[in-house]
Design a protein around this motif. Structure first.
Motif, short mmCIF file in Angstrom:
data_model
loop_
_atom_site.label_atom_id
_atom_site.label_comp_id
_atom_site.label_asym_id
_atom_site.label_seq_id
_atom_site.Cartn_x
_atom_site.Cartn_y
_atom_site.Cartn_z
N MET A 69 12.84 7.00 -4.17
CA MET A 69 12.51 6.95 -2.75
C MET A 69 11.05 7.32 -2.54
O MET A 69 10.54 8.25 -3.17
N THR A 70 10.38 6.56 -1.70
CA THR A 70 8.99 6.83 -1.36
C THR A 70 8.82 6.71 0.14
O THR A 70 9.57 6.00 0.80
N THR A 71 7.87 7.44 0.69
CA THR A 71 7.60 7.43 2.12
C THR A 71 6.12 7.13 2.34
O THR A 71 5.27 7.72 1.69
N THR A 72 5.85 6.23 3.26
CA THR A 72 4.48 5.88 3.63
C THR A 72 4.29 6.16 5.11
O THR A 72 5.13 5.76 5.92
N GLU A 73 3.21 6.84 5.46
CA GLU A 73 2.88 7.02 6.87
C GLU A 73 2.00 5.85 7.28
O GLU A 73 1.04 5.50 6.58
N VAL A 74 2.32 5.24 8.40
CA VAL A 74 1.53 4.12 8.91
C VAL A 74 0.36 4.70 9.68
O VAL A 74 0.54 5.40 10.67
N VAL A 75 -0.86 4.41 9.19
CA VAL A 75 -2.08 4.90 9.82
C VAL A 75 -2.98 3.70 10.07
O VAL A 75 -3.23 2.90 9.17
N PHE B 102 8.65 9.79 13.80
CA PHE B 102 9.03 11.20 13.69
C PHE B 102 7.83 12.04 14.09
O PHE B 102 6.74 11.89 13.53
N LEU B 103 8.02 12.89 15.07
CA LEU B 103 6.94 13.75 15.58
C LEU B 103 5.69 12.95 15.92
O LEU B 103 4.58 13.29 15.52
N GLU B 104 5.90 11.83 16.61
CA GLU B 104 4.84 10.96 17.11
C GLU B 104 4.03 10.27 16.02
O GLU B 104 2.93 9.78 16.25
N ARG B 105 4.58 10.19 14.81
CA ARG B 105 3.96 9.45 13.71
C ARG B 105 4.96 8.42 13.22
O ARG B 105 6.16 8.61 13.33
N ILE B 106 4.44 7.34 12.65
CA ILE B 106 5.30 6.26 12.17
C ILE B 106 5.35 6.30 10.65
O ILE B 106 4.31 6.40 9.99
N TYR B 107 6.57 6.22 10.11
CA TYR B 107 6.78 6.26 8.66
C TYR B 107 7.64 5.09 8.22
O TYR B 107 8.43 4.55 9.01
N ILE B 108 7.50 4.75 6.95
CA ILE B 108 8.37 3.76 6.33
C ILE B 108 8.90 4.38 5.04
O ILE B 108 8.12 4.80 4.18
N GLU C 253 -6.67 2.32 11.08
CA GLU C 253 -8.08 2.70 11.14
C GLU C 253 -8.78 1.80 12.16
O GLU C 253 -8.43 0.64 12.30
N ASP C 254 -9.78 2.37 12.83
CA ASP C 254 -10.55 1.53 13.75
C ASP C 254 -11.56 0.73 12.94
O ASP C 254 -11.67 0.85 11.73
N GLU C 255 -12.34 -0.10 13.61
CA GLU C 255 -13.28 -0.99 12.93
C GLU C 255 -14.38 -0.23 12.18
O GLU C 255 -14.98 -0.75 11.26
N ASP C 256 -14.65 1.02 12.55
CA ASP C 256 -15.67 1.82 11.88
C ASP C 256 -15.11 2.50 10.64
O ASP C 256 -15.84 3.20 9.94
N GLY C 257 -13.81 2.32 10.37
CA GLY C 257 -13.18 2.94 9.22
C GLY C 257 -12.63 4.33 9.49
O GLY C 257 -12.13 4.99 8.62
N ASP C 258 -12.74 4.79 10.75
CA ASP C 258 -12.19 6.09 11.12
C ASP C 258 -10.74 5.91 11.54
O ASP C 258 -10.33 4.86 11.97
N GLU C 259 -9.96 6.99 11.40
CA GLU C 259 -8.57 6.95 11.86
C GLU C 259 -8.50 7.11 13.35
O GLU C 259 -9.31 7.68 13.97
N ASN D 270 0.84 -1.21 0.00
CA ASN D 270 0.00 0.00 0.00
C ASN D 270 0.86 1.25 0.00
O ASN D 270 1.13 1.84 1.04
N THR D 271 1.29 1.64 -1.19
CA THR D 271 2.21 2.76 -1.33
C THR D 271 1.73 3.73 -2.40
O THR D 271 0.84 3.43 -3.19
N TRP D 272 2.35 4.89 -2.44
CA TRP D 272 2.13 5.88 -3.49
C TRP D 272 3.51 6.32 -3.96
O TRP D 272 4.35 6.70 -3.15
N CYS D 273 3.73 6.29 -5.27
CA CYS D 273 5.00 6.75 -5.82
C CYS D 273 4.77 8.09 -6.52
O CYS D 273 3.97 8.17 -7.46
N ASN D 274 5.47 9.12 -6.05
CA ASN D 274 5.36 10.45 -6.67
C ASN D 274 5.94 10.47 -8.08
O ASN D 274 5.48 11.23 -8.92
#
Length: 77
Positions: free
Chosen positions: A63-69, A47-53, A71-77, A26-30
């Motif tokens: 080079m590409t960067t993905t933020e790990v997010v 980094f700044l309390e967020r997780i990245y790969i 979601e809860d069971e309702d589909g909300d973050e 699950n990535t996006w390439c610019n």
């Protein structure tokens, strides 16, 4: 202090294998302007309390960067 100094290294390979595969897919390439091309050589950090790969696009190698997010069971973050 520079941005690099604020990064906290994490072990991507400590994750469950299925989760690793999902995160690498699950990535996006610019450069390619496409989703889900995949990523190789992942490096995970906090980094700044967020997780990245960071990694290289499996198609073009840029080079590409993905933020790990999570979601809860309702589909909300």
């Amino acid at each position: 202090m520079s941005d690099v100094d604020e990064r906290i290294a994490r072990d991507f390979f400590a994750r469950d294998l299925e989760e690793q595969q999902d995160l690498l897919k699950n990535t996006w390439c610019n450069e390619c302007q496409e989703i889900d091309l995949g990523m190789v050589n992942p490096v995970e950090y906090e980094f700044l309390e967020r997780i990245y790969i960071d990694g290289e696009c499996a198609k073009c190698g840029e080079m590409t960067t993905t933020e790990v997010v999570y979601e809860d069971e309702d589909g909300d973050e």
